[in-house]
Design a protein around this motif. Structure first.
Motif, PDB file in Angstrom:
ATOM      1  N   GLN A  26      12.084  34.020  24.147  1.00  0.00           N
ATOM      2  CA  GLN A  26      11.229  32.863  23.996  1.00  0.00           C
ATOM      3  C   GLN A  26      11.969  31.553  24.285  1.00  0.00           C
ATOM      4  OE1 GLN A  26      10.717  35.106  20.808  1.00  0.00           O
ATOM      5  NE2 GLN A  26      12.914  34.960  21.104  1.00  0.00           N
ATOM      6  N   GLY A  27      11.228  30.632  24.847  1.00  0.00           N
ATOM      7  CA  GLY A  27      11.710  29.280  25.080  1.00  0.00           C
ATOM      8  C   GLY A  27      10.587  28.318  24.762  1.00  0.00           C
ATOM      9  N   ILE A  28      10.942  27.079  24.453  1.00  0.00           N
ATOM     10  CA  ILE A  28       9.949  26.088  24.042  1.00  0.00           C
ATOM     11  C   ILE A  28      10.086  24.834  24.901  1.00  0.00           C
ATOM     12  CG2 ILE A  28       9.116  24.642  22.139  1.00  0.00           C
ATOM     13  CD1 ILE A  28      10.288  26.737  20.210  1.00  0.00           C
ATOM     14  N   GLU A  29       8.955  24.344  25.382  1.00  0.00           N
ATOM     15  CA  GLU A  29       8.891  23.050  26.057  1.00  0.00           C
ATOM     16  C   GLU A  29       8.044  22.130  25.188  1.00  0.00           C
ATOM     17  OE1 GLU A  29       7.530  23.540  30.131  1.00  0.00           O
ATOM     18  OE2 GLU A  29       8.166  25.633  30.055  1.00  0.00           O
ATOM     19  N   LYS A  30       8.589  20.969  24.865  1.00  0.00           N
ATOM     20  CA  LYS A  30       7.860  20.052  23.984  1.00  0.00           C
ATOM     21  C   LYS A  30       7.884  18.638  24.539  1.00  0.00           C
ATOM     22  CE  LYS A  30       7.569  17.689  19.683  1.00  0.00           C
ATOM     23  NZ  LYS A  30       8.359  16.918  18.733  1.00  0.00           N
ATOM     24  N   GLU A  31       6.720  18.026  24.612  1.00  0.00           N
ATOM     25  CA  GLU A  31       6.596  16.661  25.101  1.00  0.00           C
ATOM     26  C   GLU A  31       6.504  15.687  23.923  1.00  0.00           C
ATOM     27  OE1 GLU A  31       3.843  18.398  28.751  1.00  0.00           O
ATOM     28  OE2 GLU A  31       2.959  17.497  26.961  1.00  0.00           O
ATOM     29  N   GLY A  32       6.830  14.434  24.186  1.00  0.00           N
ATOM     30  CA  GLY A  32       6.704  13.409  23.162  1.00  0.00           C
ATOM     31  C   GLY A  32       6.891  12.021  23.754  1.00  0.00           C
ATOM     32  N   LEU A  33       5.997  11.111  23.421  1.00  0.00           N
ATOM     33  CA  LEU A  33       6.078   9.750  23.937  1.00  0.00           C
ATOM     34  C   LEU A  33       7.193   8.957  23.259  1.00  0.00           C
ATOM     35  CD1 LEU A  33       2.342   8.590  24.093  1.00  0.00           C
ATOM     36  CD2 LEU A  33       3.895   8.785  26.042  1.00  0.00           C
ATOM     37  N   ARG A  34       7.890   8.134  24.048  1.00  0.00           N
ATOM     38  CA  ARG A  34       8.737   7.091  23.476  1.00  0.00           C
ATOM     39  C   ARG A  34       7.834   5.898  23.161  1.00  0.00           C
ATOM     40  NH1 ARG A  34      11.855   4.634  26.779  1.00  0.00           N
ATOM     41  NH2 ARG A  34      11.194   5.617  28.739  1.00  0.00           N
ATOM     42  N   VAL A  35       7.959   5.371  21.946  1.00  0.00           N
ATOM     43  CA  VAL A  35       7.111   4.248  21.548  1.00  0.00           C
ATOM     44  C   VAL A  35       7.977   3.137  20.959  1.00  0.00           C
ATOM     45  CG1 VAL A  35       5.143   5.761  21.098  1.00  0.00           C
ATOM     46  CG2 VAL A  35       6.646   5.099  19.209  1.00  0.00           C
ATOM     47  N   THR A  36       7.451   1.938  20.988  1.00  0.00           N
ATOM     48  CA  THR A  36       8.132   0.769  20.440  1.00  0.00           C
ATOM     49  C   THR A  36       8.033   0.777  18.913  1.00  0.00           C
ATOM     50  OG1 THR A  36       6.134  -0.578  20.535  1.00  0.00           O
ATOM     51  CG2 THR A  36       7.521  -0.526  22.513  1.00  0.00           C
ATOM     52  N   PRO A  37       8.800  -0.094  18.245  1.00  0.00           N
ATOM     53  CA  PRO A  37       8.720  -0.139  16.780  1.00  0.00           C
ATOM     54  C   PRO A  37       7.339  -0.483  16.236  1.00  0.00           C
ATOM     55  CG  PRO A  37      10.731  -1.213  17.533  1.00  0.00           C
ATOM     56  CD  PRO A  37       9.911  -0.928  18.761  1.00  0.00           C
ATOM     57  N   ASP A  38       6.473  -1.088  17.062  1.00  0.00           N
ATOM     58  CA  ASP A  38       5.116  -1.378  16.598  1.00  0.00           C
ATOM     59  C   ASP A  38       4.093  -0.402  17.199  1.00  0.00           C
ATOM     60  OD1 ASP A  38       5.286  -2.300  19.184  1.00  0.00           O
ATOM     61  OD2 ASP A  38       4.234  -4.191  18.812  1.00  0.00           O
ATOM     62  N   ALA A  39       4.577   0.796  17.576  1.00  0.00           N
ATOM     63  CA  ALA A  39       3.696   1.907  17.997  1.00  0.00           C
ATOM     64  C   ALA A  39       2.960   1.639  19.300  1.00  0.00           C
ATOM     65  CB  ALA A  39       2.702   2.268  16.882  1.00  0.00           C
ATOM     66  N   ARG A  40       3.628   1.003  20.252  1.00  0.00           N
ATOM     67  CA  ARG A  40       3.084   0.841  21.596  1.00  0.00           C
ATOM     68  C   ARG A  40       3.891   1.717  22.551  1.00  0.00           C
ATOM     69  NH1 ARG A  40      -1.559  -2.615  21.225  1.00  0.00           N
ATOM     70  NH2 ARG A  40      -1.240  -3.767  19.291  1.00  0.00           N
ATOM     71  N   ILE A  41       3.283   2.143  23.620  1.00  0.00           N
ATOM     72  CA  ILE A  41       3.998   2.984  24.566  1.00  0.00           C
ATOM     73  C   ILE A  41       5.160   2.201  25.174  1.00  0.00           C
ATOM     74  CG2 ILE A  41       2.426   2.398  26.463  1.00  0.00           C
ATOM     75  CD1 ILE A  41       2.815   5.297  27.487  1.00  0.00           C
ATOM     76  N   ALA A  42       6.331   2.840  25.239  1.00  0.00           N
ATOM     77  CA  ALA A  42       7.532   2.169  25.715  1.00  0.00           C
ATOM     78  C   ALA A  42       7.403   1.804  27.189  1.00  0.00           C
ATOM     79  CB  ALA A  42       8.754   3.049  25.485  1.00  0.00           C
ATOM     80  N   GLN A  43       7.915   0.627  27.553  1.00  0.00           N
ATOM     81  CA  GLN A  43       7.917   0.160  28.935  1.00  0.00           C
ATOM     82  C   GLN A  43       9.300   0.268  29.570  1.00  0.00           C
ATOM     83  OE1 GLN A  43       4.852  -0.905  30.425  1.00  0.00           O
ATOM     84  NE2 GLN A  43       4.205   0.075  28.517  1.00  0.00           N
ATOM     85  N   THR A  44      10.267   0.732  28.799  1.00  0.00           N
ATOM     86  CA  THR A  44      11.649   0.814  29.264  1.00  0.00           C
ATOM     87  C   THR A  44      11.865   2.053  30.135  1.00  0.00           C
ATOM     88  OG1 THR A  44      12.143   1.921  27.173  1.00  0.00           O
ATOM     89  CG2 THR A  44      12.627  -0.430  27.316  1.00  0.00           C
ATOM     90  N   PRO A  45      12.877   2.013  31.017  1.00  0.00           N
ATOM     91  CA  PRO A  45      13.206   3.210  31.808  1.00  0.00           C
ATOM     92  C   PRO A  45      13.715   4.328  30.912  1.00  0.00           C
ATOM     93  CG  PRO A  45      14.278   1.232  32.689  1.00  0.00           C
ATOM     94  CD  PRO A  45      13.733   0.868  31.356  1.00  0.00           C
ATOM     95  N   HIS A  46      13.688   5.531  31.429  1.00  0.00           N
ATOM     96  CA  HIS A  46      14.263   6.687  30.746  1.00  0.00           C
ATOM     97  C   HIS A  46      15.708   6.357  30.343  1.00  0.00           C
ATOM     98  CE1 HIS A  46      14.586  10.981  29.838  1.00  0.00           C
ATOM     99  NE2 HIS A  46      15.747  10.992  30.485  1.00  0.00           N
ATOM    100  N   PRO A  47      16.087   6.571  29.081  1.00  0.00           N
ATOM    101  CA  PRO A  47      17.434   6.196  28.638  1.00  0.00           C
ATOM    102  C   PRO A  47      18.527   6.856  29.474  1.00  0.00           C
ATOM    103  CG  PRO A  47      16.041   6.693  26.750  1.00  0.00           C
ATOM    104  CD  PRO A  47      15.265   7.083  27.969  1.00  0.00           C
ATOM    105  N   ALA A  48      19.472   6.051  29.959  1.00  0.00           N
ATOM    106  CA  ALA A  48      20.539   6.571  30.816  1.00  0.00           C
ATOM    107  C   ALA A  48      21.357   7.633  30.107  1.00  0.00           C
ATOM    108  CB  ALA A  48      21.436   5.418  31.267  1.00  0.00           C
ATOM    109  N   GLY A  49      21.493   7.500  28.792  1.00  0.00           N
ATOM    110  CA  GLY A  49      22.269   8.473  28.030  1.00  0.00           C
ATOM    111  C   GLY A  49      21.653   9.852  27.990  1.00  0.00           C
ATOM    112  N   LEU A  50      20.383   9.957  28.397  1.00  0.00           N
ATOM    113  CA  LEU A  50      19.714  11.262  28.449  1.00  0.00           C
ATOM    114  C   LEU A  50      19.823  11.902  29.827  1.00  0.00           C
ATOM    115  CD1 LEU A  50      16.461  10.548  26.382  1.00  0.00           C
ATOM    116  CD2 LEU A  50      18.609  11.556  25.606  1.00  0.00           C
ATOM    117  N   GLY A  51      20.452  11.197  30.781  1.00  0.00           N
ATOM    118  CA  GLY A  51      20.684  11.791  32.090  1.00  0.00           C
ATOM    119  C   GLY A  51      19.547  11.572  33.066  1.00  0.00           C
TER     120      GLY A  51
END
Length: 520
Positions: A26-51
Motif C-alpha cells: 500500500q501507498g498513500i497520496e494525499k493533497e492539501g492546500l497551503r493557506v495564509t494565516p487568515d485562511a486564504r489560499i496561498a499566493q506564494t510559489p511552492h517552497p524551495a525547501g520542498l524541492g
C-alpha cells in the motif's frame, strides 16, 4: 458475494496460501492546500525547501501551485505507509513559515478563480505539458473544482499471490492477463459496494460559501459563511466536486482491461465540440493540450482506477495494455479534518479487508442497469447518506441502508477474521466492528462529527478548519525524525538539480513536442 468469498478464503487457507493475503502492498497520496494565516489560499510559489514539483519523488503539487501532494513509497504494511506520511507532513511544516496545511477536502475561503494560481513546473517541455493540461482543466471545468483535495489509497497483493490463486482457479491464460482480470474483478465489486466507504469515511458535509459564489445550488446555510446538507457525507464526491456532470456521458467501461482501455482510448482521441470552441492555442497562449473529450487519461475523475507505474514518456493506458494492471487506486477517500493525517490505521486496516473481499467476491460483470443503480446509490449517499430511513438499491430491489451495509460488513468480517487468525491479532476485526457501529449510530460517522464540531464551535467552516489545521501541525511537526529530515532535504536538492539538468538539455519546440505526444 458471500458464498463466493467464503469459498475463496477457504480454498486459499487449505492450500496454505492464506498468509499471502496479509502481505498487502500500500501507498498513500494525499493533497492539501497551503493557506495564509487568515485562511486564504496561498499566493506564494511552492517552497524551495520542498524541492522541484516536477522531479521530486514524494512532494509535488496537483492542480494549483498552492495544492501540495504527498506521495509515499509503496510499503509492506499500512503502519509503515502512515509513518512515512507523518514524516512528509512534519518535514513540510518545517518549510511552510507562517502558512498552514489545510486539513479538509473542501477548500478554504477563496475570493474567486483569479485567486487560484495554476501549478508551475518549469521551462522543460514536460513541465510545460503539465501546466498546459491544468490550463485546460480551467477552461473546461473552472478553477474552483480543482482546489478540492482528497486521499488516494493505492493497493495491491504481492506478486506471489497471483500464480497461487491462478493454480487454484485452474486458469490457463497468461499470468499477466489473470492478474489484470483479478484486479478488474476487485474494481467491479468496489463500484458495487463503494457507497459504503462514502458513508463510513465521508468527511465533507459542509463547505465555505465562497466555493459556490455566483453558482446555483441546493445547499442549506449553516451560518453566513458556511453551506451544508444536513445528511450529506461527502460533498467532495457529489456533483459539486469530482463526480462532475461534464464527464457523465463518457461511459468508461470497468468490466475488463480491454474494454476499459478501448473506451479511454476513444475518449482521448475524439474531439468534443464544446472544447473545439475553447481553442488550443489562442493569441499565442495554450488553453489546453487538445480538443478531445479527455486531454489525457488522468482527466477522467473516477472513484477507483486500475494503475501501473509508467516508464518515462509512456502513457498510462499504454502501460496497462503492455504490462497489465499492477495495483488499484482508490480515489473516493475524503480528508478527515478530525485526524492529523486525514486518515488513520484503523481506516487503512478496514480498506485492506474491504478490498480483499472485493477481489475474492462475485465475478459477474456490471451491466447497464446495475451501473445505473450504482450511480444512483452514490448520489444518494454523498448527498443524504445519514438520512433516517434512506433506501438504497440492493440485489433484491431497494432496501434500507443499514440492512445493505451490514450485509457487506458480514462479508468483510470473514476476511478480517482470516487476516487476524494469520497475524495473531485483532486489528482487522476491530476495524470492521468500528465501522459496524457507525452503521447503527450515524452520529459516529466523520460527516456527522464534523457538522457537530462546526455547530459546537460557533465558527464558520474556514475558521474551524484553520483551527484544526493548527492543532494538527502542533501535534505532528515535533515528530520529524533526523533520518527523515536528512533524506527529504537531500530529495529536495536532488529534485532541483534534476529539473535544472532537464531544462539544460537541447530540446524541440513545445509545439512539436506536444504534437508528437498526442500522436503517440
Amino acid at each position: 458475494m458471500l458464498a463466493t468469498l467464503e469459498h475463496q478464503l477457504e480454498r486459499l487457507a487449505q492450500a496454505g496460501h492464506g498468509a499471502l493475503l496479509t502481505r498487502t502492498r500500500q501507498g498513500i497520496e494525499k493533497e492539501g492546500l497551503r493557506v495564509t494565516p487568515d485562511a486564504r489560499i496561498a499566493q506564494t510559489p511552492h517552497p524551495a525547501g520542498l524541492g522541484s514539483t516536477l522531479t521530486h519523488d514524494f512532494i509535488t503539487t496537483d492542480y494549483s501551485e498552492a495544492l501540495l501532494e504527498f506521495i509515499t513509497p509503496v510499503h509492506d504494511t499500512p503502519a509503515q505507509a502512515l509513518d512515512f506520511l507523518t514524516q512528509l507532513h512534519a518535514f513540510t511544516y518545517s518549510q511552510l513559515g507562517d502558512e498552514e496545511l489545510w486539513c479538509a477536502s473542501m477548500p478554504c475561503e477563496i475570493e474567486g478563480e483569479d485567486a487560484i494560481p495554476i501549478a508551475e513546473y518549469g521551462r522543460s517541455n514536460v513541465g510545460q505539458l503539465k501546466h498546459v493540461y491544468r490550463q485546460g482543466l480551467k477552461y473546461r471545468y473552472g478553477k474552483m473544482m480543482q482546489t478540492i483535495a482528497g486521499i488516494h489509497y493505492n493497493f495491491s497483493l504481492p506478486e506471489a499471490f497471483w500464480p497461487a490463486w491462478q493454480q487454484l482457479e485452474g486458469n490457463t491464460e497468461s499470468l499477466q492477463a489473470f492478474r489484470s482480470a483479478g484486479y478488474f474483478r476487485l474494481i467491479r465489486n468496489f463500484r458495487r459496494y463503494g457507497w459504503l466507504l462514502l458513508y463510513l469515511f465521508g468527511a465533507s458535509p459542509a463547505l465555505s460559501a465562497s466555493f459556490m459564489a455566483g453558482r446555483p445550488h441546493s445547499l442549506e446555510q449553516l451560518d453566513a459563511d458556511t453551506l451544508y446538507l444536513p445528511y450529506a457525507t461527502s460533498l467532495r464526491m457529489s456533483d459539486l466536486g469530482y463526480s462532475n456532470k461534464a464527464q457523465a456521458d463518457l461511459q468508461i467501461c470497468f468490466n475488463h482491461l480491454d474494454s476499459y482501455a478501448d473506451s479511454l482510448h476513444k475518449a482521448i482521441h475524439t474531439s468534443h465540440p464544446a472544447y473545439e470552441r475553447i481553442g488550443v492555442q489562442v493569441d499565442g497562449q495554450y488553453r489546453q493540450l487538445n480538443t478531445h473529450v479527455l486531454q489525457i487519461e488522468n482527466e477522467y475523475y473516477s472513484d477507483v482506477r486500475p494503475k501501473r507505474v509508467t516508464e518515462s514518456g509512456e502513457k498510462p493506458v499504454h502501460a496497462l495494455m503492455q504490462r497489465g494492471v499492477e495495483y488499484v487506486e482508490v480515489r473516493n477517500t475524503d480528508i478527515n479534518p478530525l485526524l492529523p493525517l486525514g486518515i488513520d490505521l484503523e481506516q487503512s486496516h478496514f480498506l485492506n479487508a474491504f478490498l480483499i473481499s472485493c477481489l475474492l467476491g462475485q465475478a459477474d460483470d456490471l451491466d447497464e442497469q446495475e451501473c445505473a443503480r450504482v450511480a444512483d446509490n452514490h448520489t444518494r449517499v454523498v448527498n443524504r447518506g445519514r438520512e433516517p430511513g434512506l433506501m438504497l438499491h440492493g440485489p433484491e430491489g431497494e432496501q434500507p441502508r443499514e440492512q445493505l451495509a451490514h450485509r457487506i460488513l458480514d462479508k468483510v468480517t470473514r476476511t478480517a477474521r482470516m487476516l487476524d487468525d494469520i497475524e495473531g491479532g485483532q486489528c482487522y476485526s476491530q476495524a470492521v466492528e468500528a465501522q459496524r457501529a457507525k452503521v447503527d449510530q450515524p452520529d459516529l460517522t466523520p460527516s456527522a462529527q464534523v457538522l457537530a464540531a462546526l455547530r459546537d464551535s460557533g465558527q464558520s467552516h474556514s475558521q474551524w478548519v484553520l483551527a484544526m489545521s493548527r492543532r494538527h501541525r502542533a501535534r505532528t511537526a515535533p515528530l520529524l525524525q533526523e533520518e527523515y529530515a536528512r533524506q527529504l532535504q537531500q530529495a529536495a536538492r536532488t529534485s532541483l538539480a534534476a529539473q535544472a539538468a532537464l531544462e539544460a538539455e537541447p530540446t524541440v519546440p513545445f509545439t512539436d513536442f506536444l504534437a508528437e505526444y498526442i500522436a503517440s
